[in-house]
Design an enzyme around this catalytic site. Sequence first.
Site, short mmCIF file in Angstrom:
data_model
loop_
_atom_site.label_atom_id
_atom_site.label_comp_id
_atom_site.label_asym_id
_atom_site.label_seq_id
_atom_site.Cartn_x
_atom_site.Cartn_y
_atom_site.Cartn_z
N GLU A 145 -3.08 -4.57 -3.15
CA GLU A 145 -3.63 -5.46 -4.18
C GLU A 145 -3.68 -4.77 -5.54
O GLU A 145 -3.33 -5.34 -6.57
CB GLU A 145 -5.05 -5.90 -3.82
CG GLU A 145 -5.16 -6.71 -2.54
CD GLU A 145 -5.37 -5.88 -1.29
OE1 GLU A 145 -4.74 -4.80 -1.17
OE2 GLU A 145 -6.16 -6.30 -0.44
N CYS B 297 -4.22 0.65 -2.35
CA CYS B 297 -3.99 -0.62 -1.65
C CYS B 297 -2.93 -1.47 -2.36
O CYS B 297 -2.74 -1.36 -3.58
CB CYS B 297 -5.28 -1.43 -1.59
SG CYS B 297 -6.61 -0.67 -0.65
N CYS C 174 -10.81 -2.92 -4.24
CA CYS C 174 -9.89 -3.92 -4.81
C CYS C 174 -10.64 -5.12 -5.37
O CYS C 174 -10.25 -5.68 -6.39
CB CYS C 174 -8.88 -4.36 -3.76
SG CYS C 174 -7.67 -3.08 -3.39
N CYS D 203 -10.34 -4.84 0.33
CA CYS D 203 -11.44 -3.86 0.39
C CYS D 203 -12.34 -3.99 -0.85
O CYS D 203 -12.00 -4.67 -1.83
CB CYS D 203 -10.89 -2.44 0.51
SG CYS D 203 -10.31 -1.74 -1.05
N ASN E 73 0.84 -1.21 0.00
CA ASN E 73 0.00 0.00 0.00
C ASN E 73 0.87 1.25 0.00
O ASN E 73 1.96 1.29 0.59
CB ASN E 73 -1.00 -0.01 1.16
CG ASN E 73 -0.38 -0.25 2.52
OD1 ASN E 73 0.58 -0.99 2.65
ND2 ASN E 73 -0.94 0.37 3.53
N ILE E 74 0.39 2.27 -0.70
CA ILE E 74 1.11 3.53 -0.85
C ILE E 74 0.14 4.65 -0.51
O ILE E 74 -0.83 4.89 -1.24
CB ILE E 74 1.65 3.70 -2.30
CG1 ILE E 74 2.50 2.51 -2.71
CG2 ILE E 74 2.43 5.01 -2.42
CD1 ILE E 74 2.87 2.47 -4.20
N GLU E 75 0.41 5.31 0.62
CA GLU E 75 -0.52 6.36 1.07
C GLU E 75 -0.05 7.73 0.61
O GLU E 75 1.05 7.91 0.08
CB GLU E 75 -0.65 6.29 2.60
CG GLU E 75 -1.23 4.95 3.03
CD GLU E 75 -1.45 4.81 4.52
OE1 GLU E 75 -0.93 5.63 5.31
OE2 GLU E 75 -2.16 3.85 4.89
#
Length: 132
Positions: A55, A53, A89, A86, A42-44
Amino acid sequence: MDDKHLIEIARKAKENAYSPYSKFKVGAALLTKNGKVYTGCNIENSSFGLSICAERVAIFKAISEGEKDFEKIVIVADTTESIRPCGACRQVMSEFGDFEIVMVSKKNEIAKSSVRKLLPFNFNGSFLEIQH
Ligand code: THU
């Protein structure tokens, strides 16, 4: 490639998570039907809605490399119960058919399902036919 190996690969990918806001790290390993593996974490973003996310990162990496036939996706997080993908995804996965979803907890508890089972009655391209 067996699940044990894919879980190890996903755990390694999890360490690359950029999640300074949630502090929640997720890793994914996506196995294609021809045996290649694409990883994701995940990359925020400080503009929270732009976060993505693990995935979807794995799926988009694969698609961008010309791969779209998937065997399974393994998802890992340091959760007590095995992680769940989620809804966003699940929708993205469903664009590329039905494949296995392996969900793994911190202590290696594993739940297995599939895209169709986790997202029945999905929206898909067939609804985009123009109605006159
Ligand atoms: N996240 C994932 O990467 N995959 C999941 O299956 C659930 C949630 C990420 C999004 C966000 O960076 C953090 O976990 C907390 O929601």
